[in-house]
Design a protein around this motif. Structure first.
Motif, PDB file in Angstrom:
ATOM      1  N   ILE A  65       0.840  -1.203   0.000  1.00 60.75           N
ATOM      2  CA  ILE A  65       0.000   0.000   0.000  1.00 60.75           C
ATOM      3  C   ILE A  65       0.869   1.245   0.000  1.00 60.75           C
ATOM      4  O   ILE A  65       0.606   2.202  -0.747  1.00 60.75           O
ATOM      5  CB  ILE A  65      -0.948  -0.013   1.222  1.00 60.75           C
ATOM      6  CG1 ILE A  65      -2.068  -1.036   1.009  1.00 60.75           C
ATOM      7  CG2 ILE A  65      -1.544   1.383   1.460  1.00 60.75           C
ATOM      8  CD1 ILE A  65      -2.945  -1.243   2.227  1.00 60.75           C
ATOM      9  N   LYS A  66       1.910   1.255   0.810  1.00 66.15           N
ATOM     10  CA  LYS A  66       2.818   2.410   0.845  1.00 66.15           C
ATOM     11  C   LYS A  66       3.506   2.589  -0.509  1.00 66.15           C
ATOM     12  O   LYS A  66       3.630   3.702  -1.018  1.00 66.15           O
ATOM     13  CB  LYS A  66       3.888   2.225   1.919  1.00 66.15           C
ATOM     14  CG  LYS A  66       3.549   2.104   3.383  1.00 66.15           C
ATOM     15  CD  LYS A  66       2.297   2.624   3.923  1.00 66.15           C
ATOM     16  CE  LYS A  66       2.267   2.515   5.453  1.00 66.15           C
ATOM     17  NZ  LYS A  66       1.522   1.361   5.955  1.00 66.15           N
ATOM     18  N   LYS A  67       3.928   1.485  -1.089  1.00 65.61           N
ATOM     19  CA  LYS A  67       4.639   1.548  -2.365  1.00 65.61           C
ATOM     20  C   LYS A  67       3.717   1.971  -3.516  1.00 65.61           C
ATOM     21  O   LYS A  67       4.188   2.466  -4.545  1.00 65.61           O
ATOM     22  CB  LYS A  67       5.276   0.192  -2.676  1.00 65.61           C
ATOM     23  CG  LYS A  67       6.483  -0.109  -1.779  1.00 65.61           C
ATOM     24  CD  LYS A  67       7.058  -1.492  -2.024  1.00 65.61           C
ATOM     25  CE  LYS A  67       8.291  -1.727  -1.161  1.00 65.61           C
ATOM     26  NZ  LYS A  67       8.810  -3.118  -1.292  1.00 65.61           N
ATOM     27  N   ALA A  68       2.400   1.792  -3.311  1.00 62.13           N
ATOM     28  CA  ALA A  68       1.441   2.224  -4.330  1.00 62.13           C
ATOM     29  C   ALA A  68       1.152   3.729  -4.234  1.00 62.13           C
ATOM     30  O   ALA A  68       0.400   4.267  -5.053  1.00 62.13           O
ATOM     31  CB  ALA A  68       0.140   1.449  -4.186  1.00 62.13           C
ATOM     32  N   ASN A  85       8.150  -0.610   6.153  1.00 59.31           N
ATOM     33  CA  ASN A  85       7.089   0.327   5.780  1.00 59.31           C
ATOM     34  C   ASN A  85       5.909   0.317   6.751  1.00 59.31           C
ATOM     35  O   ASN A  85       4.776   0.631   6.367  1.00 59.31           O
ATOM     36  CB  ASN A  85       6.579   0.022   4.367  1.00 59.31           C
ATOM     37  CG  ASN A  85       7.382   0.772   3.313  1.00 59.31           C
ATOM     38  OD1 ASN A  85       7.760   1.921   3.523  1.00 59.31           O
ATOM     39  ND2 ASN A  85       7.646   0.112   2.196  1.00 59.31           N
ATOM     40  N   SER A  86       6.156  -0.037   8.013  1.00 60.94           N
ATOM     41  CA  SER A  86       5.047  -0.123   8.963  1.00 60.94           C
ATOM     42  C   SER A  86       5.058   0.965  10.027  1.00 60.94           C
ATOM     43  O   SER A  86       4.159   1.002  10.871  1.00 60.94           O
ATOM     44  CB  SER A  86       5.047  -1.491   9.654  1.00 60.94           C
ATOM     45  OG  SER A  86       6.258  -1.706  10.343  1.00 60.94           O
ATOM     46  N   ASN A  87       6.026   1.852  10.021  1.00 56.68           N
ATOM     47  CA  ASN A  87       6.031   2.913  11.023  1.00 56.68           C
ATOM     48  C   ASN A  87       4.734   3.714  10.941  1.00 56.68           C
ATOM     49  O   ASN A  87       4.327   4.146   9.866  1.00 56.68           O
ATOM     50  CB  ASN A  87       7.228   3.841  10.846  1.00 56.68           C
ATOM     51  CG  ASN A  87       8.453   3.346  11.602  1.00 56.68           C
ATOM     52  OD1 ASN A  87       8.351   2.498  12.483  1.00 56.68           O
ATOM     53  ND2 ASN A  87       9.608   3.883  11.266  1.00 56.68           N
ATOM     54  N   GLY A  88       4.089   3.871  12.081  1.00 58.09           N
ATOM     55  CA  GLY A  88       2.812   4.571  12.120  1.00 58.09           C
ATOM     56  C   GLY A  88       1.605   3.664  12.017  1.00 58.09           C
ATOM     57  O   GLY A  88       0.482   4.100  12.270  1.00 58.09           O
ATOM     58  N   ASP A  89       1.819   2.403  11.647  1.00 59.76           N
ATOM     59  CA  ASP A  89       0.713   1.458  11.592  1.00 59.76           C
ATOM     60  C   ASP A  89       0.217   1.165  13.007  1.00 59.76           C
ATOM     61  O   ASP A  89       0.940   1.375  14.001  1.00 59.76           O
ATOM     62  CB  ASP A  89       1.138   0.163  10.907  1.00 59.76           C
ATOM     63  CG  ASP A  89       1.273   0.316   9.402  1.00 59.76           C
ATOM     64  OD1 ASP A  89       0.980   1.405   8.892  1.00 59.76           O
ATOM     65  OD2 ASP A  89       1.676  -0.663   8.739  1.00 59.76           O
ATOM     66  N   LEU A  90      -1.007   0.655  13.114  1.00 64.49           N
ATOM     67  CA  LEU A  90      -1.661   0.495  14.406  1.00 64.49           C
ATOM     68  C   LEU A  90      -2.241  -0.907  14.579  1.00 64.49           C
ATOM     69  O   LEU A  90      -2.576  -1.572  13.601  1.00 64.49           O
ATOM     70  CB  LEU A  90      -2.796   1.514  14.547  1.00 64.49           C
ATOM     71  CG  LEU A  90      -2.408   2.998  14.485  1.00 64.49           C
ATOM     72  CD1 LEU A  90      -3.590   3.834  14.019  1.00 64.49           C
ATOM     73  CD2 LEU A  90      -1.919   3.467  15.847  1.00 64.49           C
ATOM     74  N   ALA A  91      -2.377  -1.299  15.814  1.00 64.88           N
ATOM     75  CA  ALA A  91      -3.026  -2.584  16.124  1.00 64.88           C
ATOM     76  C   ALA A  91      -3.643  -2.504  17.508  1.00 64.88           C
ATOM     77  O   ALA A  91      -3.102  -1.853  18.404  1.00 64.88           O
ATOM     78  CB  ALA A  91      -2.021  -3.726  16.082  1.00 64.88           C
TER      79      ALA A  91
END
Length: 411
Positions: free
Chosen positions: A263-266, A290-296
């Protein structure tokens, strides 16, 4: 989780990996194998993905149950009883889970089972256990149907199986908690919702989506991916074109990590948010930075921040298990200890001896269990669900999961 919650989770809780020195290398655990003379052996079964892509969670589940059993035996918590475990690998596969359930039911010494990780696996096991009056406690299943019945979405709660309990809270709580955080705290208003079509992922995404819209947010698109897919370029392109300021994914980390990366690369520099099924270090690795800022979200509070978990963490480290306790370790320990406490109550009420109908009496006793566990107060409501509704939101910061908000869901 799990789900399939999850979910995960497995119940998390990892072909064959070398199991810990305290565990088994293919059969029953060594825990309690040197029973005191005259003691009755009582076995706690464990079902989790011990191999395969979710094994990091599954091994944590198994090891944590093993730790609880070792503690119960060392402290002679139930006089006249020596506990042992039998860990079985379901590889996150519902068919394997059902076969494992049948195997555990057929072993007369098994008084209860901890697991599984995945809700889809649990759906195939519940009736097998219930028909045999064998208690099942999942540390990771979060799908509401397992305890509230198929019509839970319409507010009609009916407990399908009296033998099913869980120490993890449900997706009714987790999905709404995530939607409230994303809209109210993260200030995101346009979300793209994706799920993996599995019991855990699809159910969690649906609950999140309903709550997000109720809050005033806009769902700019929805899509599905297939489990085991690696190429998410098509859906990533849709996300970028939709103008989403966030993505919510119902599923588990093996697919979620690459999905976030693509998704980031898109061209969509937006956070991916998921449930406890993605809350694992493997997610960060699979996202290729590419997951910095992602949430769980994940059930409960971080065990590392709980005073009640200090002894568990120290004992787990001292046991030198090969794999980490991971997301469901504390919940697995508490699930196992619930069974220990139930057996203790049953034996005490039977003049210090194990009764012939131990299985049914354990189920009855579990409804009354109440103790201070690793994850906090451990007890079950009338549906077999945990009374602990606490959750935590995590974000990836500098390549690590960091807690940003904990709270108890009351809505």
């Amino acid at each position: 989780m799990r789900k399939s919650s999850l979910l995960i989770v497995t119940m998390a809780v990892t072909g064959a990996l070398t199991l810990s020195a305290c565990g088994s290398r293919g059969g029953k655990s060594d825990s309690g194998s040197d029973s005191a003379k005259g003691d009755t052996k009582v076995v706690i079964g464990v079902d989790a993905p011990l191999t395969g892509k979710l094994s990091a969670l599954g091994q944590g589940i198994k090891n944590s149950v093993d730790l609880a059993v070792n503690k119960a035996n060392k402290d002679k918590v139930v006089p006249g009883v020596t506990f042992a475990i039998e860990p079985l690998d379901d590889q996150a596969n519902p068919t394997s889970g059902q076969q494992n359930a049948t195997k555990l039911v057929g072993e007369k010494d098994v008084a209860g089972v901890v697991g599984p990780l995945n809700s889809s696996v649990s759906l195939t096991m519940q009736k097998v256990f219930n028909d045999a009056h064998l208690a099942q406690i999942s540390p990771a299943n979060t799908n509401p149907q397992l305890s509230l019945g198929p019509d839970w979405g319409s507010g009609k709660f009916t407990r399908p199986y009296a033998s099913f309990f869980r120490t993890a809270t449900t997706d009714v709580v987790q999905g709404k908690f995530a939607a409230q955080y994303l809209f109210n705290d993260a200030k995101k208003t346009k979300v793209y919702v994706i799920d993996d079509k599995k019991t855990y992922g699809a159910g969690l995404a649906a609950i999140f989506q309903e709550e997000f819209k109720k809050l005033g947010g806009t769902v700019v698109g929805t899509d599905h991916v297939n489990p085991d897919d690696k190429d998410f370029s098509a859906v990533a392109t849709k996300v970028a074109a939709a103008g989403a300021d966030s993505v919510y994914y119902g599923g588990e980390y093996p697919e979620a990590g690459p999905l976030s990366d693509q998704i980031k690369k898109a061209g969509a520099a937006v956070p991916l948010f998921g449930g406890d099924g993605i809350y694992d270090d493997e997610y960060i690795k699979l996202s290729n930075g590419n997951s910095n800022g992602d949430l769980a979200t994940s059930v409960g509070a971080p065990v590392e921040e709980l005073d009640s978990a200090k002894t568990f963490i120290d004992d787990y480290k001292a046991a030198n298990y090969k794999d980490a306790y991971a997301a469901y370790g504390g919940y697995s320990y508490d699930a196992a200890w619930s069974l220990v406490e139930a057996v203790k109550a049953v034996v005490a009420a039977n003049g210090g001896k194990v009764p012939s109908d131990l299985r049914q009496k354990v189920i009855d006793a579990l409804g009354k269990v109440s103790f201070d566990g690793v994850t906090g107060k451990v007890s079950f409501d009338q549906y077999g669900d945990t009374t602990n509704k606490q959750l935590t939101v995590y974000t990836v910061k500098d390549g690590k999961w960091t807690a940003v908000k904990s709270g108890t869901y009351n809505g």
